[in-house]
Scaffold this motif. Structure first.
Motif, PDB file in Angstrom:
ATOM      1  N   GLY A   1      15.471  -0.160  29.791  1.00  0.00           N
ATOM      2  CA  GLY A   1      13.788  -0.509  30.475  1.00  0.00           C
ATOM      3  C   GLY A   1      13.742   1.816  30.471  1.00  0.00           C
ATOM      4  N   VAL A   2      13.860   1.580  29.463  1.00  0.00           N
ATOM      5  CA  VAL A   2      13.114   3.255  29.321  1.00  0.00           C
ATOM      6  C   VAL A   2      12.271   3.679  28.148  1.00  0.00           C
ATOM      7  N   THR A   3      12.968   2.752  26.669  1.00  0.00           N
ATOM      8  CA  THR A   3      12.086   2.904  25.311  1.00  0.00           C
ATOM      9  C   THR A   3      12.028   0.792  25.012  1.00  0.00           C
ATOM     10  N   GLY A   4      10.764   0.928  24.690  1.00  0.00           N
ATOM     11  CA  GLY A   4      11.407  -0.427  23.173  1.00  0.00           C
ATOM     12  C   GLY A   4       9.948  -1.078  24.207  1.00  0.00           C
ATOM     13  N   PRO A   5       9.013  -1.952  23.258  1.00  0.00           N
ATOM     14  CA  PRO A   5       8.414  -2.534  23.982  1.00  0.00           C
ATOM     15  C   PRO A   5       8.525  -3.660  25.177  1.00  0.00           C
ATOM     16  N   ALA A   6       7.255  -3.179  26.310  1.00  0.00           N
ATOM     17  CA  ALA A   6       8.121  -3.864  27.521  1.00  0.00           C
ATOM     18  C   ALA A   6       9.680  -3.259  28.354  1.00  0.00           C
ATOM     19  N   GLY A   7       9.848  -2.318  27.910  1.00  0.00           N
ATOM     20  CA  GLY A   7      11.613  -1.667  28.144  1.00  0.00           C
ATOM     21  C   GLY A   7      12.317  -2.261  27.920  1.00  0.00           C
TER      22      GLY A   7
ATOM     23  N   GLU B   1       6.469  11.775  30.666  1.00  0.00           N
ATOM     24  CA  GLU B   1       5.846  12.722  30.853  1.00  0.00           C
ATOM     25  C   GLU B   1       6.864  14.225  31.694  1.00  0.00           C
ATOM     26  N   ARG B   2       7.830  13.626  32.165  1.00  0.00           N
ATOM     27  CA  ARG B   2       9.017  14.290  33.377  1.00  0.00           C
ATOM     28  C   ARG B   2       9.726  15.033  32.179  1.00  0.00           C
ATOM     29  N   ALA B   3      10.139  14.507  31.197  1.00  0.00           N
ATOM     30  CA  ALA B   3      11.032  14.752  30.696  1.00  0.00           C
ATOM     31  C   ALA B   3      10.469  15.798  29.858  1.00  0.00           C
ATOM     32  N   ALA B   4       9.617  15.551  28.884  1.00  0.00           N
ATOM     33  CA  ALA B   4       8.703  16.575  28.052  1.00  0.00           C
ATOM     34  C   ALA B   4       8.349  17.678  29.251  1.00  0.00           C
ATOM     35  N   LEU B   5       8.120  17.495  29.912  1.00  0.00           N
ATOM     36  CA  LEU B   5       8.224  19.353  30.873  1.00  0.00           C
ATOM     37  C   LEU B   5       9.237  19.601  31.805  1.00  0.00           C
ATOM     38  N   ALA B   6      10.299  19.366  31.521  1.00  0.00           N
ATOM     39  CA  ALA B   6      11.011  19.260  32.393  1.00  0.00           C
ATOM     40  C   ALA B   6      12.624  20.366  30.607  1.00  0.00           C
ATOM     41  N   VAL B   7      11.804  19.755  29.820  1.00  0.00           N
ATOM     42  CA  VAL B   7      12.079  20.833  28.376  1.00  0.00           C
ATOM     43  C   VAL B   7      10.991  21.552  28.365  1.00  0.00           C
ATOM     44  N   ARG B   8      10.257  22.017  28.634  1.00  0.00           N
ATOM     45  CA  ARG B   8       9.375  23.060  28.349  1.00  0.00           C
ATOM     46  C   ARG B   8       9.292  24.036  29.252  1.00  0.00           C
ATOM     47  N   ARG B   9       9.487  23.448  30.792  1.00  0.00           N
ATOM     48  CA  ARG B   9      10.190  24.579  31.564  1.00  0.00           C
ATOM     49  C   ARG B   9      10.930  25.300  31.450  1.00  0.00           C
ATOM     50  N   LEU B  10      12.469  24.521  31.130  1.00  0.00           N
ATOM     51  CA  LEU B  10      13.364  24.772  30.886  1.00  0.00           C
ATOM     52  C   LEU B  10      13.481  25.517  29.685  1.00  0.00           C
TER      53      LEU B  10
ATOM     54  N   GLY C   1       6.542  -2.377  33.350  1.00  0.00           N
ATOM     55  CA  GLY C   1       6.682  -1.070  34.107  1.00  0.00           C
ATOM     56  C   GLY C   1       6.279   0.140  33.114  1.00  0.00           C
ATOM     57  N   ASP C   2       5.511  -0.199  32.412  1.00  0.00           N
ATOM     58  CA  ASP C   2       5.010   0.639  31.899  1.00  0.00           C
ATOM     59  C   ASP C   2       4.170   1.960  31.988  1.00  0.00           C
ATOM     60  N   ASP C   3       3.729   2.168  33.141  1.00  0.00           N
ATOM     61  CA  ASP C   3       3.455   3.092  33.915  1.00  0.00           C
ATOM     62  C   ASP C   3       4.534   4.011  34.723  1.00  0.00           C
ATOM     63  N   LEU C   4       5.833   2.814  34.904  1.00  0.00           N
ATOM     64  CA  LEU C   4       7.215   4.390  34.541  1.00  0.00           C
ATOM     65  C   LEU C   4       7.739   4.445  33.931  1.00  0.00           C
ATOM     66  N   ARG C   5       8.032   4.085  32.416  1.00  0.00           N
ATOM     67  CA  ARG C   5       8.020   4.541  31.252  1.00  0.00           C
ATOM     68  C   ARG C   5       7.347   6.035  31.081  1.00  0.00           C
TER      69      ARG C   5
ATOM     70  N   ASP D   1      19.481   5.849  37.672  1.00  0.00           N
ATOM     71  CA  ASP D   1      18.334   5.126  38.354  1.00  0.00           C
ATOM     72  C   ASP D   1      17.036   5.285  38.047  1.00  0.00           C
ATOM     73  N   TYR D   2      17.044   5.564  36.446  1.00  0.00           N
ATOM     74  CA  TYR D   2      15.051   5.600  35.722  1.00  0.00           C
ATOM     75  C   TYR D   2      14.402   5.243  36.087  1.00  0.00           C
ATOM     76  N   LEU D   3      14.450   3.968  36.646  1.00  0.00           N
ATOM     77  CA  LEU D   3      13.005   3.521  37.429  1.00  0.00           C
ATOM     78  C   LEU D   3      12.464   2.907  38.904  1.00  0.00           C
TER      79      LEU D   3
END
Length: 415
Positions: A239-245, A327-336, A318-322, A77-79
């Motif tokens: 819903g995750v990538t591309g113009p307007a998801g 941002e969260r994906a990048a954070l996960a990569v950094r932390r892990l 939902g550009d703000d959600l994307r 449930d990505y969004l």
């Protein structure tokens, strides 16, 4: 506790029930002396289960209660739209209007206004001539591959493709060449080796295993050079990538191209269920008239179609959600990575973390679950390269504080 199957079972109260079960289990399956007993068959299944257990490949169903407190990094449930008030309200209105199910296949009584409205919205979002909704993404992929595979067709399939695409290639009966993951040169070589033959390049956009993005623009250029079609499963990109998801195909500038067919599930970023095939109107008509997984399947429930339609409207703005997902994906990569773990570089909202082996992956996921964090656990044969992984699906609906705590839990539970 012993397994009742090993004792011959129990069909009801009293001795007669048990005797009946034993008689049934000694029945011969097959003709004459070459048959085996049901007991032999069940014992063989038990042996296979034992072998899977030794290899760390046992799979179990874990029921989830409504509103459980687990931090969900396993669902798709990505969004965060599955429980969005506008989505559930639209589904509730359709449930009241149409009832629980579609009551038939799409070509009998299963096509409702809700289905057609959803298809129009999806076609517009994806930039396609026409879209066709299925009851699952799996069935949509089976239908798309089979409809594209004509006599003498060559299918060129990426090694990391989803099982539904693999099965579609198998049931199509067409010759299939599996190329190394995201290897455009290998795809070009496979097409060049079959001059004059109809061909289809089959790929995901964002791959479900490691979350990396296929080189869609280059694949399309190679396919067009050789007169081949391109089939893209956009399940983890829509819903995750591309113009307007609008997904990976739109992001690559390929939306609406006449030699591109797009499939996707409606169960990930849109939070519902079902699948879609989108492309040229002539192709969609062909699927309607010949696609067995469309013709002979009961339609998606109208309430789900209406809920997904509402989710499409929310996803498009939902550009703000994307941005939050990225941002969260990048954070996960950094932390892990900082914790010494081997982590994929995601192009969407899927992050995979390598585990030492299937048993370690299973134990790691179980430890996380015991501490209130749900993660995906991918092991062979679900992985194309024999590596076991934890798969994290980033969801914007998870509170940020809980998400960061979940990352800490994953590190602390690492083998």
């Amino acid at each position: 506790m012993s397994d009742p199957r090993r004792r011959g079972g129990h069909a009801g109260p009293g001795r007669a029930g048990g005797n009946f079960a034993r008689r049934k289990r000694s029945t011969t399956v097959g003709a004459g002396s070459v048959g085996v007993t049901v007991a032999d068959w069940l014992a063989a299944l038990d042996r296979r289960a034992e072998l899977r257990a030794k290899a760390g490949l046992t799979r179990r169903l874990l029921p989830r209660a409504a509103g459980d407190a687990v931090v969900d990094l396993a669902g798709n449930d990505y969004l965060g739209l599955a429980a969005h008030p506008e989505v559930t309200a639209a589904a509730a209105r359709a449930l009241s209007a149409y009832g629980l199910g579609a009551t038939g296949s799409r070509l009998v009584r299963g096509s409702t206004d809700a289905h057609h409205a959803l298809e129009d919205a999806l076609a517009d979002w994806l930039g396609a001539d026409r879209a066709l909704v299925f009851s699952s993404g799996y069935l949509a992929n089976l239908a798309a591959v089979r409809a594209l595979a004509q006599p003498r067709t060559l299918l060129v399939s990426d090694a990391h493709n989803h099982a539904s695409l693999i099965d579609g290639c198998r049931i199509s009966g067409a010759q299939t060449v599996v190329t190394p993951h995201a290897d455009v040169a290998a795809v070009a070589a496979a097409l060049a080796a079959a001059p004059g033959r109809p061909a289809v390049v089959v790929t995901e956009s964002v791959f479900s295993v490691d979350g990396d993005l296929a080189p869609l623009a280059r694949l399309h250029a190679v396919a067009r050079e050789h007169g081949a079609l391109l089939l893209v499963d956009d399940a983890h990109a829509l819903g995750v990538t591309g113009p307007a998801g609008a997904g990976g195909v739109a992001a690559a500038g390929l939306a609406g191209q006449p030699d591109v067919v797009v499939t996707a599930t409606l169960s990930k970023a849109l939070g519902g269920a079902g699948g879609v095939v989108a492309g040229p109107a002539e192709f969609v008509r062909h699927v309607i008239e010949t696609g067995r997984t469309f013709i002979f399947d009961t339609a998606l429930p109208p309430a789900v179609a209406a809920g997904v339609h509402a989710a499409v409207g929310l996803a498009r703005v939902g550009d703000d959600l994307r941005a939050e997902l990225a941002e969260r994906a990048a954070l996960a990569v950094r932390r892990l990575t900082a914790a010494g773990l081997t982590v994929s570089e995601p192009d969407g909202a899927v992050v995979s973390v390598t585990a030492p082996g299937p048993e370690a992956a299973t134990a790691w996921a179980a430890d996380c679950r015991d501490r209130g964090v749900a993660v995906g656990c991918f092991r062979p044969p679900s992985t194309p390269d024999s590596r076991s992984r934890l798969r994290l699906t980033i969801g914007a609906g998870v509170p940020r504080r809980d998400f960061e705590r979940a990352l800490e839990t994953i590190v602390e539970c690492a083998p």
